[in-house]
Scaffold this active site. Structure first.
Site, PDB file in Angstrom:
ATOM      1  N   ASP A 176       1.005  -1.116   0.002  1.00 29.90           N
ATOM      2  CA  ASP A 176      -0.155   0.088  -0.005  1.00 29.90           C
ATOM      3  C   ASP A 176       0.948   1.353  -0.011  1.00 29.90           C
ATOM      4  O   ASP A 176       1.906   1.242   0.408  1.00 29.90           O
ATOM      5  CB  ASP A 176      -0.734   0.151   1.107  1.00 29.90           C
ATOM      6  CG  ASP A 176      -1.857   1.191   1.252  1.00 29.90           C
ATOM      7  OD1 ASP A 176      -2.309   1.767   0.110  1.00 29.90           O
ATOM      8  OD2 ASP A 176      -2.770   1.393   2.166  1.00 29.90           O
ATOM      9  N   HIS A 177       0.175   2.293  -0.472  1.00 32.61           N
ATOM     10  CA  HIS A 177       1.016   3.697  -0.507  1.00 32.61           C
ATOM     11  C   HIS A 177       0.977   4.315   0.820  1.00 32.61           C
ATOM     12  O   HIS A 177      -0.089   4.607   1.262  1.00 32.61           O
ATOM     13  CB  HIS A 177       0.424   4.499  -1.600  1.00 32.61           C
ATOM     14  CG  HIS A 177       0.753   3.978  -2.885  1.00 32.61           C
ATOM     15  ND1 HIS A 177      -0.386   4.089  -3.811  1.00 32.61           N
ATOM     16  CD2 HIS A 177       1.633   3.598  -3.603  1.00 32.61           C
ATOM     17  CE1 HIS A 177       0.068   3.166  -5.008  1.00 32.61           C
ATOM     18  NE2 HIS A 177       1.140   3.068  -4.751  1.00 32.61           N
ATOM     19  N   PHE A 194      -5.149   4.340   0.815  1.00 23.17           N
ATOM     20  CA  PHE A 194      -6.283   3.514   0.770  1.00 23.17           C
ATOM     21  C   PHE A 194      -6.082   2.507  -0.424  1.00 23.17           C
ATOM     22  O   PHE A 194      -7.217   2.178  -1.310  1.00 23.17           O
ATOM     23  CB  PHE A 194      -7.712   4.129   0.748  1.00 23.17           C
ATOM     24  CG  PHE A 194      -7.824   5.116   1.446  1.00 23.17           C
ATOM     25  CD1 PHE A 194      -7.384   5.014   3.003  1.00 23.17           C
ATOM     26  CD2 PHE A 194      -8.383   6.428   1.139  1.00 23.17           C
ATOM     27  CE1 PHE A 194      -7.831   6.149   3.635  1.00 23.17           C
ATOM     28  CE2 PHE A 194      -8.520   7.571   1.951  1.00 23.17           C
ATOM     29  CZ  PHE A 194      -8.290   7.355   3.375  1.00 23.17           C
ATOM     30  N   HIS A 195      -4.776   1.859  -0.831  1.00 28.78           N
ATOM     31  CA  HIS A 195      -4.655   1.354  -2.017  1.00 28.78           C
ATOM     32  C   HIS A 195      -4.117  -0.074  -1.752  1.00 28.78           C
ATOM     33  O   HIS A 195      -3.140  -0.434  -2.474  1.00 28.78           O
ATOM     34  CB  HIS A 195      -3.380   2.215  -2.999  1.00 28.78           C
ATOM     35  CG  HIS A 195      -3.990   3.534  -3.246  1.00 28.78           C
ATOM     36  ND1 HIS A 195      -3.102   4.666  -3.458  1.00 28.78           N
ATOM     37  CD2 HIS A 195      -5.211   3.968  -3.296  1.00 28.78           C
ATOM     38  CE1 HIS A 195      -3.910   5.468  -3.738  1.00 28.78           C
ATOM     39  NE2 HIS A 195      -5.248   5.074  -3.705  1.00 28.78           N
ATOM     40  N   PRO A 196      -4.437  -0.959  -0.727  1.00 26.90           N
ATOM     41  CA  PRO A 196      -3.934  -2.217  -0.546  1.00 26.90           C
ATOM     42  C   PRO A 196      -3.955  -3.165  -1.801  1.00 26.90           C
ATOM     43  O   PRO A 196      -5.163  -3.159  -2.441  1.00 26.90           O
ATOM     44  CB  PRO A 196      -4.736  -2.902   0.613  1.00 26.90           C
ATOM     45  CG  PRO A 196      -5.886  -1.963   0.467  1.00 26.90           C
ATOM     46  CD  PRO A 196      -5.974  -0.594   0.032  1.00 26.90           C
TER      47      PRO A 196
END
Length: 521
Positions: free
Chosen positions: A304-305, A458-460
């Site tokens: 994730d970021h 919010f990028h898993p």
């Protein structure tokens, strides 16, 4: 203004040609293309409610509170020393449309090299040139079709009709810092500052439900079942043949005669695999789940970021009503000049977006604006683990944010650049001093600020990755390795996180999954 569509109720059949589990960016796309491109029956299952006509979902300015609402799975990232022992919330949409119904409505696909890296990692056919037609097929870009953009697709994409002064200041200020201003971050190059691409039309969210599903709600071959939790897969003689799921609190089995498509997301797709006995035998044994099929990569490779929320600045004047999604523009630049592509991303926030720990440490009262910045080319990798064998047992979700020293170095540069941006001439009419941090910090202080402010974009992704190595879970056509009957079409298959919001790449993955399924039928 659009009227909210209604979701037809249909009796649940014992079997369908295809069952799609999860209605987010990937699940909605694959469902629509199966309806359009085959004569098959399709059951789309969503654990959350329909969520149609809900004002807070439709209003682009109200998206942030959705992350801890009845439309969210309420997941958290586990604490680690790298983020000073804090728990970080990680919203995941639990509603028809998944995260496309609760996210920040950003349509952004990153850099072409992101997808070329997938091909180089053993995912044949996934270079940018091979993915681009599927990005374009999804799009209805306000500027019409170009070499890089699509028109007439299900997802309408527009830029702000009137940029908020903060959003305009970010674009103008970037030029003062030597960062180029570009027309479109989804064009030939993403390096620079530009107005954001939004799934917003007429002041309302344009989710995957709006674009992909609503036009076929009434199709006789489509059944959409909301409020139904899938608890495991049915496996018979080396083939996935259906699902077990709860309907009105009762466990049922529904068969898929052609294929089950898992699109439950980076947390719940690996969870469902493990609940079904598919995964690392040691992990399954720890849980008391018999191993049906050994795939050690299930739950590994979580990426994730990391995002610092945020550099908070005092404003000289009232900010007025929120516009767009509360942002409006974006910046992409390199943390080091020797990099071959941008690795840092930033955006403005029309208000206070600081993490809870920063709100405890600093006085953020009064009129403030925020500059969020983080790392899109992160290298740290984590995992998810089930802490019980029940369908809704807690998960240990550990992204290992900032575990790689290079990630921490880039995050420090991201924060320092936001402070430089706030002091440009473009912000002179707004900037009235720093609130968080309240002044420039030495390196030790800046590192502590990053650890305290570290949050998520919010990028898993990555927890059931595509590839051909020992940890790969699906092959290059998104088929589960070693068992037939299952395709995965969500962020879990991403092998290397792209430098962008994940809604666009996961939509592209759904488009491609549908093509693979149609070709195999």
């Amino acid at each position: 203004m659009r009227n909210a569509p209604s979701l037809p109720t249909r009796p649940l059949e014992k079997a369908y040609d295809y069952i799609v589990v999860g209605s987010g960016s990937g699940g909605s796309a694959v469902t629509r293309r199966l309806i359009d491109g085959t004569d098959a029956t399709v059951l789309l299952i969503e654990a959350g409610p329909a969520g149609l006509g809900i004002p807070e979902i439709d209003d682009p300015t109200q998206w942030v509170p959705l992350g801890r609402s009845q439309y969210d799975w309420l997941y958290d990232y586990a604490p680690s020393r790298h983020v000073n022992g804090r728990t970080i919330g990680i919203p995941r949409g639990k509603v028809l449309g998944g995260c496309s119904a609760t996210n920040a409505m950003m349509w952004y696909r990153g850099h072409p090299l992101d997808y070329d890296a997938w091909g180089e990692a053993g995912c044949a056919g996934w270079s940018f040139a091979e993915c681009l037609p599927y990005f374009k097929r999804a799009e209805d870009w306000e500027g019409g079709e170009t070499a890089y953009r699509g028109a007439g697709g299900p997802l309408r994409i527009e830029t702000s009709k009137a940029l908020h002064p903060i959003a305009q200041a970010m674009i103008d200020g970037s030029a003062e810092l030597g960062i180029p201003v570009i027309d479109d971050p989804n064009g030939e190059s993403n390096e620079g500052a530009a107005p954001s691409n939004f799934n917003i039309v007429g002041g309302k969210r344009w989710s995957s439900v709006t674009g992909y599903l609503a036009p076929v709600f009434d199709h006789p071959r489509l059944t959409i079942l909301t409020g139904s939790l899938v608890t495991s897969l049915v496996i018979d003689k080396g083939r996935i043949t259906g699902i077990r799921h709860l309907v009105d609190g009762k466990q049922m089995e529904t068969a898929a005669t052609t294929q089950v498509v898992l699109a439950a997301g980076a947390f719940d797709t690996p969870r469902l695999l493990m609940l079904s006995g598919i995964g690392d035998p040691q992990e399954l044994a720890r849980l008391g789940i018999p191993t049906v099929h050994a795939l050690p990569g299930v739950g590994r490779n979580l990426q994730d970021h990391p995002l610092v929320q945020a550099v908070v600045v005092r404003s000289r004047k009232p900010l007025g009503d929120k516009l767009d999604n509360g942002g409006g523009s974006m910046m992409n630049w390199k943390s080091r000049p020797d990099l071959i592509q941008p690795d840092i991303h930033a955006f403005p926030v029309q208000g206070n977006s600081a993490e809870p720990r920063l709100r405890e440490l600093y006085d953020l009262s009064g009129e403030v604006l925020s500059l969020g910045a983080g790392l899109m080319h992160s290298k740290s990798v984590g995992h998810i683990r089930m802490l019980g064998a029940e369908p809704l047992a807690p998960l240990e979700i550990q992204p290992n944010y900032l575990a790689e020293p290079s990630d921490l170095d880039a995050m420090v540069i991201a924060v320092e650049t936001m402070m430089d941006l706030a002091e440009t001439k473009a912000f002179s009419g707004l900037f009235d001093g720093f609130a968080a941090p309240p002044a420039r910090l030495d390196r030790a202080g800046m590192i502590d600020f990053v650890r305290n402010g570290c949050s998520t974009f919010f990028h898993p992704c990555g927890t059931a990755k595509m590839g051909c190595d020992d940890d790969a879970v699906v092959d290059h056509k998104l088929r589960l390795r070693g068992l037939s009957g299952l395709t995965i079409a969500d962020a879990s298959v991403i092998p290397i996180i792209p430098t962008c919001n994940t809604h666009a790449p996961v939509t592209m993955i759904g488009e491609r999954a549908a093509d693979f399924l149609i070709a195999a039928a």
